[in-house]
Write an enzyme that holds these catalytic residues in place. Structure first.
Site, PDB file in Angstrom:
ATOM      1  N   HIS A 218      -1.873  -7.635   2.636  1.00 16.68           N
ATOM      2  CA  HIS A 218      -1.842  -8.228   3.980  1.00 16.68           C
ATOM      3  C   HIS A 218      -2.975  -7.779   4.890  1.00 16.68           C
ATOM      4  O   HIS A 218      -3.160  -8.312   5.979  1.00 16.68           O
ATOM      5  CB  HIS A 218      -0.480  -8.009   4.654  1.00 16.68           C
ATOM      6  CG  HIS A 218      -0.169  -6.611   5.090  1.00 16.68           C
ATOM      7  ND1 HIS A 218      -0.230  -6.239   6.405  1.00 16.68           N
ATOM      8  CD2 HIS A 218       0.240  -5.520   4.408  1.00 16.68           C
ATOM      9  CE1 HIS A 218       0.134  -4.953   6.505  1.00 16.68           C
ATOM     10  NE2 HIS A 218       0.424  -4.508   5.303  1.00 16.68           N
TER      11      HIS A 218
ATOM     12  N   SER B 271      -3.684  -3.179  -0.430  1.00 18.91           N
ATOM     13  CA  SER B 271      -2.560  -3.886   0.194  1.00 18.91           C
ATOM     14  C   SER B 271      -3.012  -5.299   0.536  1.00 18.91           C
ATOM     15  O   SER B 271      -4.080  -5.476   1.143  1.00 18.91           O
ATOM     16  CB  SER B 271      -2.145  -3.146   1.473  1.00 18.91           C
ATOM     17  OG  SER B 271      -1.186  -3.898   2.175  1.00 18.91           O
TER      18      SER B 271
ATOM     19  N   GLY C 131       0.813  -1.210   0.000  1.00 24.88           N
ATOM     20  CA  GLY C 131       0.000   0.000   0.000  1.00 24.88           C
ATOM     21  C   GLY C 131       0.850   1.264   0.000  1.00 24.88           C
ATOM     22  O   GLY C 131       0.496   2.264  -0.644  1.00 24.88           O
ATOM     23  N   THR C 132       1.969   1.228   0.711  1.00 25.89           N
ATOM     24  CA  THR C 132       2.817   2.416   0.796  1.00 25.89           C
ATOM     25  C   THR C 132       3.313   2.815  -0.584  1.00 25.89           C
ATOM     26  O   THR C 132       3.232   3.982  -0.982  1.00 25.89           O
ATOM     27  CB  THR C 132       4.010   2.133   1.742  1.00 25.89           C
ATOM     28  OG1 THR C 132       3.473   1.832   3.035  1.00 25.89           O
ATOM     29  CG2 THR C 132       4.950   3.314   1.833  1.00 25.89           C
TER      30      THR C 132
ATOM     31  N   CYS D 102       3.761   3.957  15.615  1.00 26.98           N
ATOM     32  CA  CYS D 102       4.597   3.923  14.414  1.00 26.98           C
ATOM     33  C   CYS D 102       5.354   2.604  14.389  1.00 26.98           C
ATOM     34  O   CYS D 102       5.143   1.741  15.238  1.00 26.98           O
ATOM     35  CB  CYS D 102       5.535   5.120  14.383  1.00 26.98           C
ATOM     36  SG  CYS D 102       6.756   5.080  15.683  1.00 26.98           S
TER      37      CYS D 102
HETATM   38  N1  PLP Z   1      -2.829   2.915   3.893  1.00 29.21           N
HETATM   39  C1  PLP Z   1      -3.479   2.564   5.015  1.00 29.21           C
HETATM   40  C2  PLP Z   1      -4.809   3.179   5.297  1.00 29.21           C
HETATM   41  C3  PLP Z   1      -2.915   1.644   5.894  1.00 29.21           C
HETATM   42  O1  PLP Z   1      -3.573   1.315   7.002  1.00 29.21           O
HETATM   43  C4  PLP Z   1      -1.659   1.081   5.585  1.00 29.21           C
HETATM   44  C5  PLP Z   1      -1.005   0.138   6.509  1.00 29.21           C
HETATM   45  O2  PLP Z   1      -1.206   0.154   7.693  1.00 29.21           O
HETATM   46  C6  PLP Z   1      -1.017   1.468   4.390  1.00 29.21           C
HETATM   47  C7  PLP Z   1      -1.630   2.378   3.570  1.00 29.21           C
HETATM   48  C8  PLP Z   1       0.312   0.902   3.992  1.00 29.21           C
HETATM   49  O3  PLP Z   1       0.165  -0.388   3.462  1.00 29.21           O
HETATM   50  P1  PLP Z   1       1.430  -1.388   3.436  1.00 29.21           P
HETATM   51  O4  PLP Z   1       1.617  -1.887   4.823  1.00 29.21           O
HETATM   52  O5  PLP Z   1       1.013  -2.468   2.480  1.00 29.21           O
HETATM   53  O6  PLP Z   1       2.587  -0.616   2.918  1.00 29.21           O
END
Ligand code: PLP
Length: 374
Positions: A191, A189, A72-73, A314
């Site tokens: 996971h 994402s 997701g990041t 964090c």
């Molecule tokens: N966006 C949201 C709303 C999230 O809760 C998270 C992860 O906690 C992310 C993005 C990031 O996803 P990833 O852990 O796959 O990088």
């Protein structure tokens, strides 16, 4: 996880689904690179493209819109950097959106935790230096509060802008139809919905022009270079298919979450629930004991056998004041103390009842201690 320990931190990461594990194990036996033209390569490509179909189906998208990423990041960074547009983002977005650019114009949320649509309309009415992208998440990771994305999309499009939506927490927990909602770019994402960590996707409408942030071999239509994580993608696809089938069980999770909240309210009336009066994810409860630090509650629950998290923890586990609760205008005593409890498909009524009891013990013990110290 031993059976006496209860996992209530599904928004941090969900357990790997059995079907995702099987798909990954099968994919690990494929030797080919999906970019190779020979039979081995074509087999690996088939695995990736089958997963692409399942990911697209979960969010009502076309398979050709899916760009696989490392999570997701990276998908959020690709959306907000790759469009190269002026960026507006709600004040409750995940750090992977807000840290990806330094030039973000904030859009406030109301006290309810939902984006202020009138303010969104106002900021887009100003003369802008160029085309805009607006980032509004579908469900907040700390509170579970669902955003009025269809309404936001109508405003955004009326101003000729695009809407990016971080659906990492919503996908697989509520019905997400990208076309019906009017979303132009959507982040996923694996996971969070029972796939493996380290894989995700940016789902990007065909008419949205995007430039790669990571360049090299031209994979993923030139939008994300690097040999695909075939096993991870296979697990992601299988998890999406299972999550789609499980959407019918969302009400069961809401029932368990509500059972927890009404039990906790009865046993510890000082408990404050955040977001309980607006639409939210069926699996999430955000709660606090005013004046008690989130880290104290997380540790006390951990000692009692329950894994929850401070909404704003964090990666080092350090708890910061929550920017989400602060954006809602909540008082410091709550901003410091929000705890997130999140359920999943294997959570049971027995676990929830045990958690209510543990919460009551902790809340009443802390209240007695504070009364004695006063
Ligand atoms: N966006 C949201 C709303 C999230 O809760 C998270 C992860 O906690 C992310 C993005 C990031 O996803 P990833 O852990 O796959 O990088």
């Amino acid at each position: 996880m031993t059976s006496s320990r209860v996992y209530l931190d599904w928004n941090a990461t969900a357990p790997l689904r059995a079907s995702a594990r099987c798909a990954m194990v099968d994919a690990l036996d494929h030797v080919g690179n999906p970019s190779s033209v020979h039979r081995f390569g074509r087999e690996a490509r088939r695995v990736v493209d089958t997963a692409r179909e399942s990911v697209a189906a979960l969010v009502g998208a076309e398979a050709t819109w899916v760009v696989f990423t490392s999570g997701g990041t990276e998908a959020n960074a690709l959306a907000v950097r790759g469009t190269g547009r002026l960026l507006f983002a709600s004040t409750i977005e995940h750090a992977s959106v807000t840290a990806a650019r330094e030039d973000i114009a904030p859009v406030p949320v109301e006290a309810s935790g939902r984006i202020d649509l009138a303010a969104l309309d106002r900021v887009l009415q100003q003369p802008l230096r160029g085309p805009a992208l607006v980032s509004v998440m579908l469900a907040n990771n700390e509170t579970g509060i669902l955003q009025p994305v269809a309404e936001a999309a109508a405003i955004v499009h009326a101003h000729g802008a695009w809407l990016h939506c971080d659906a990492v927490q919503a996908a697989g927990r509520v019905d997400v139809d990208m076309k019906a909602l009017g979303i132009d770019l959507l982040t996923l994402s694996a996971h969070k919905l029972g796939g493996p960590q380290g894989v995700g996707a940016l789902v990007c409408r065909g008419d949205v022009s995007l430039s790669a942030v990571q360049r090299g071999g031209g994979q993923e239509r030139g939008l994300r270079a690097g040999t695909e994580n075939v096993a991870g993608i296979a697990g992601f696809g299988a998890a999406c298919a299972a999550a789609w089938a499980d959407l019918t069980k969302a009400d069961d999770q809401a029932r368990l979450r509500n059972r927890f909240e009404s039990g906790a309210r009865t046993i510890a009336p000082m408990t404050r629930f955040i977001g309980a009066d607006v639409p939210r994810l069926p699996n999430t409860s955000c709660l606090s004991l005013p004046g008690v630090e989130a880290s104290t509650l997380v540790m006390a629950l951990d000692l009692a056998g329950f894994a929850v998290s401070a909404g704003s923890a964090c990666s080092s586990g350090k708890v910061r004041p929550s920017h989400v609760l602060a954006a809602m205008g909540l008082p410091p005593a709550i901003v410091q103390g929000g705890v997130r409890m999140s359920l999943g498909w294997s959570t049971t009524e027995i676990e929830i009842d045990r958690c209510v009891e543990a919460w009551g013990d902790i809340a009443n013990r802390l209240a007695d201690r504070r009364a004695a110290a006063a």
